[in-house]
Design a protein around this motif. Sequence first.
Motif, PDB file in Angstrom:
ATOM      1  N   LYS A  57      86.061  11.581 -46.835  1.00  0.00           N
ATOM      2  CA  LYS A  57      87.046  11.550 -47.901  1.00  0.00           C
ATOM      3  C   LYS A  57      87.707  10.170 -47.882  1.00  0.00           C
ATOM      4  N   PRO A  58      88.445   9.796 -48.939  1.00  0.00           N
ATOM      5  CA  PRO A  58      89.170   8.517 -48.895  1.00  0.00           C
ATOM      6  C   PRO A  58      90.034   8.425 -47.651  1.00  0.00           C
ATOM      7  N   ASP A  59      89.932   7.297 -46.953  1.00  0.00           N
ATOM      8  CA  ASP A  59      90.658   7.099 -45.695  1.00  0.00           C
ATOM      9  C   ASP A  59      92.004   6.447 -46.013  1.00  0.00           C
ATOM     10  N   PHE A  60      93.019   7.270 -46.202  1.00  0.00           N
ATOM     11  CA  PHE A  60      94.334   6.774 -46.615  1.00  0.00           C
ATOM     12  C   PHE A  60      94.937   5.848 -45.566  1.00  0.00           C
ATOM     13  N   THR A  61      94.683   6.133 -44.299  1.00  0.00           N
ATOM     14  CA  THR A  61      95.254   5.317 -43.231  1.00  0.00           C
ATOM     15  C   THR A  61      94.752   3.883 -43.319  1.00  0.00           C
ATOM     16  N   LEU A  62      93.446   3.713 -43.519  1.00  0.00           N
ATOM     17  CA  LEU A  62      92.880   2.365 -43.639  1.00  0.00           C
ATOM     18  C   LEU A  62      93.298   1.699 -44.936  1.00  0.00           C
ATOM     19  N   LEU A  63      93.282   2.452 -46.016  1.00  0.00           N
ATOM     20  CA  LEU A  63      93.626   1.867 -47.311  1.00  0.00           C
ATOM     21  C   LEU A  63      95.058   1.346 -47.334  1.00  0.00           C
ATOM     22  N   LYS A  64      95.952   2.002 -46.603  1.00  0.00           N
ATOM     23  CA  LYS A  64      97.350   1.559 -46.556  1.00  0.00           C
ATOM     24  C   LYS A  64      97.504   0.222 -45.830  1.00  0.00           C
ATOM     25  N   LYS A  65      96.477  -0.194 -45.091  1.00  0.00           N
ATOM     26  CA  LYS A  65      96.525  -1.471 -44.388  1.00  0.00           C
ATOM     27  C   LYS A  65      96.218  -2.649 -45.324  1.00  0.00           C
ATOM     28  N   VAL A  66      95.697  -2.351 -46.509  1.00  0.00           N
ATOM     29  CA  VAL A  66      95.252  -3.398 -47.430  1.00  0.00           C
ATOM     30  C   VAL A  66      96.324  -3.614 -48.491  1.00  0.00           C
ATOM     31  N   HIS A  67      96.881  -4.812 -48.516  1.00  0.00           N
ATOM     32  CA  HIS A  67      97.970  -5.120 -49.448  1.00  0.00           C
ATOM     33  C   HIS A  67      97.607  -6.320 -50.308  1.00  0.00           C
ATOM     34  N   LEU A  68      97.944  -6.219 -51.579  1.00  0.00           N
ATOM     35  CA  LEU A  68      97.734  -7.332 -52.496  1.00  0.00           C
ATOM     36  C   LEU A  68      99.025  -8.131 -52.600  1.00  0.00           C
ATOM     37  N   PRO A  69      98.996  -9.405 -52.221  1.00  0.00           N
ATOM     38  CA  PRO A  69     100.222 -10.221 -52.276  1.00  0.00           C
ATOM     39  C   PRO A  69     100.730 -10.358 -53.709  1.00  0.00           C
ATOM     40  N   SER A  70     102.008 -10.529 -53.856  1.00  0.00           N
ATOM     41  CA  SER A  70     102.538 -10.843 -55.182  1.00  0.00           C
ATOM     42  C   SER A  70     102.019 -12.215 -55.585  1.00  0.00           C
ATOM     43  N   ASN A  71     101.744 -12.385 -56.878  1.00  0.00           N
ATOM     44  CA  ASN A  71     101.161 -13.634 -57.387  1.00  0.00           C
ATOM     45  C   ASN A  71      99.865 -13.973 -56.654  1.00  0.00           C
ATOM     46  N   ALA A  72      99.038 -12.961 -56.392  1.00  0.00           N
ATOM     47  CA  ALA A  72      97.789 -13.163 -55.661  1.00  0.00           C
ATOM     48  C   ALA A  72      96.850 -14.080 -56.423  1.00  0.00           C
ATOM     49  N   SER A  73      96.118 -14.901 -55.670  1.00  0.00           N
ATOM     50  CA  SER A  73      95.111 -15.773 -56.263  1.00  0.00           C
ATOM     51  C   SER A  73      93.874 -14.950 -56.607  1.00  0.00           C
ATOM     52  N   LEU A  74      92.970 -15.534 -57.378  1.00  0.00           N
ATOM     53  CA  LEU A  74      91.722 -14.858 -57.718  1.00  0.00           C
ATOM     54  C   LEU A  74      90.927 -14.554 -56.456  1.00  0.00           C
ATOM     55  N   CYS A  75      90.929 -15.487 -55.522  1.00  0.00           N
ATOM     56  CA  CYS A  75      90.219 -15.287 -54.256  1.00  0.00           C
ATOM     57  C   CYS A  75      90.807 -14.099 -53.498  1.00  0.00           C
ATOM     58  N   GLN A  76      92.113 -14.001 -53.443  1.00  0.00           N
ATOM     59  CA  GLN A  76      92.757 -12.884 -52.755  1.00  0.00           C
ATOM     60  C   GLN A  76      92.446 -11.557 -53.448  1.00  0.00           C
ATOM     61  N   LYS A  77      92.433 -11.595 -54.771  1.00  0.00           N
ATOM     62  CA  LYS A  77      92.116 -10.374 -55.514  1.00  0.00           C
ATOM     63  C   LYS A  77      90.684  -9.921 -55.251  1.00  0.00           C
ATOM     64  N   GLN A  78      89.772 -10.895 -55.189  1.00  0.00           N
ATOM     65  CA  GLN A  78      88.378 -10.529 -54.920  1.00  0.00           C
ATOM     66  C   GLN A  78      88.242  -9.938 -53.525  1.00  0.00           C
ATOM     67  N   ASP A  79      88.873 -10.562 -52.545  1.00  0.00           N
ATOM     68  CA  ASP A  79      88.828 -10.017 -51.191  1.00  0.00           C
ATOM     69  C   ASP A  79      89.465  -8.628 -51.147  1.00  0.00           C
ATOM     70  N   PHE A  80      90.562  -8.447 -51.875  1.00  0.00           N
ATOM     71  CA  PHE A  80      91.258  -7.167 -51.927  1.00  0.00           C
ATOM     72  C   PHE A  80      90.334  -6.071 -52.472  1.00  0.00           C
ATOM     73  N   ILE A  81      89.673  -6.354 -53.587  1.00  0.00           N
ATOM     74  CA  ILE A  81      88.796  -5.350 -54.202  1.00  0.00           C
ATOM     75  C   ILE A  81      87.585  -5.076 -53.322  1.00  0.00           C
ATOM     76  N   GLU A  82      86.965  -6.120 -52.814  1.00  0.00           N
ATOM     77  CA  GLU A  82      85.765  -5.928 -52.006  1.00  0.00           C
ATOM     78  C   GLU A  82      86.092  -5.203 -50.697  1.00  0.00           C
ATOM     79  N   THR A  83      87.279  -5.433 -50.163  1.00  0.00           N
ATOM     80  CA  THR A  83      87.691  -4.710 -48.964  1.00  0.00           C
ATOM     81  C   THR A  83      87.857  -3.225 -49.267  1.00  0.00           C
ATOM     82  N   ILE A  84      88.466  -2.909 -50.392  1.00  0.00           N
ATOM     83  CA  ILE A  84      88.621  -1.504 -50.791  1.00  0.00           C
ATOM     84  C   ILE A  84      87.261  -0.838 -50.944  1.00  0.00           C
ATOM     85  N   LEU A  85      86.326  -1.547 -51.558  1.00  0.00           N
ATOM     86  CA  LEU A  85      84.984  -0.982 -51.740  1.00  0.00           C
ATOM     87  C   LEU A  85      84.326  -0.716 -50.392  1.00  0.00           C
TER      88      LEU A  85
END
Length: 324
Positions: A57-85
């Motif tokens: 099932k979705p691992d809420f504990t791990l997902l809560k470790k992943v944070h998107l910074p405010s004013n995130a760069s495109l690179c940060q957003k890509q890492d954020f999405i790929e990490t979630i996947l």
Amino acid sequence: MKKNIKLTTLSLLLFGCTENPENREIILGNEEVNCLQINYGMSDQELIKRISAKDRKPDFTLLKKVHLPSNASLCQKQDFIETILYLSSNQRSYTETDPQVSMISRALKGNEEDFLPMAKSNWHSPNSYISDAYISMISDRGMKDFVKKHFSNYPWLIEAITRNGWSKDFKEEIIQFVENKNGHVNYHFATAFFQINDPATEDLILKSFFNSGANRHIFYSRIEKLEWLTLTPSLEKLWQSPDVNKLELAYLAYPLGITGFIPVLDYLANNENGSTYDNPYRSNIDFFNYLTDQNLQPGELKEWLKLNRSSLVFDNKSRKFNLN
């Protein structure tokens, strides 16, 4: 988006970021990869083992470790999405109500064009979270022009079209897509044809019906109420085709049975302990007895049909078989 990093590669690099990110400078294709630093609170080996577990099932504990910074760069957003996947690997399902969809939606804002190539409509893939996020975003923001621009390259956007009731506005694009499509047609196109409601599209609907993969019963359920559409011959053809599956038979038994298609009686007699779908009759025995106006008991259907088959005449008014 210039950067193109394989998910497995990125995930391993992100693991490395959890230990001493300030001492690491990881470069792939002359671009820095570790734009997003994540502390999972566990060793690389523990994380890999956790992600590798099957049928999760979705691992809420791990997902809560992943944070998107405010004013995130495109690179940060890509890492954020790929990490979630990556953290969503090996789940038993991927649905639009999972938290990953809303997480990814936040990253799409301001970069709507950039992540379209990563989206997939296959619900067996974590990448479907991206398409679900787009569809939700499009609905919330009424982004019809965005869909107009990208539909031809990303036909999974058909779900956004139907969800918002835009099918008539996209009639030309939908027809052109189906006319040029040789393979699988998503069943959301059935909803689109229902919304368009144009008898001139009948041939395209039937073509799409047979090209809707293992979901032909779903395609049928979305077009069956088009009064001008002649479906029975196509349903009979599907029933007798070598690639018809058990689920389709269970769904098609009722609409074909009440039109006098006698192979349905064979199916019911051979599967008397089962039941069919979208059928007011609880069991196959009940439905068989309705169609034949009998009161047969378990174990009697096959023999009765063998003795009476040649004498059966279907009455369209009562929607039952009578004995001649």
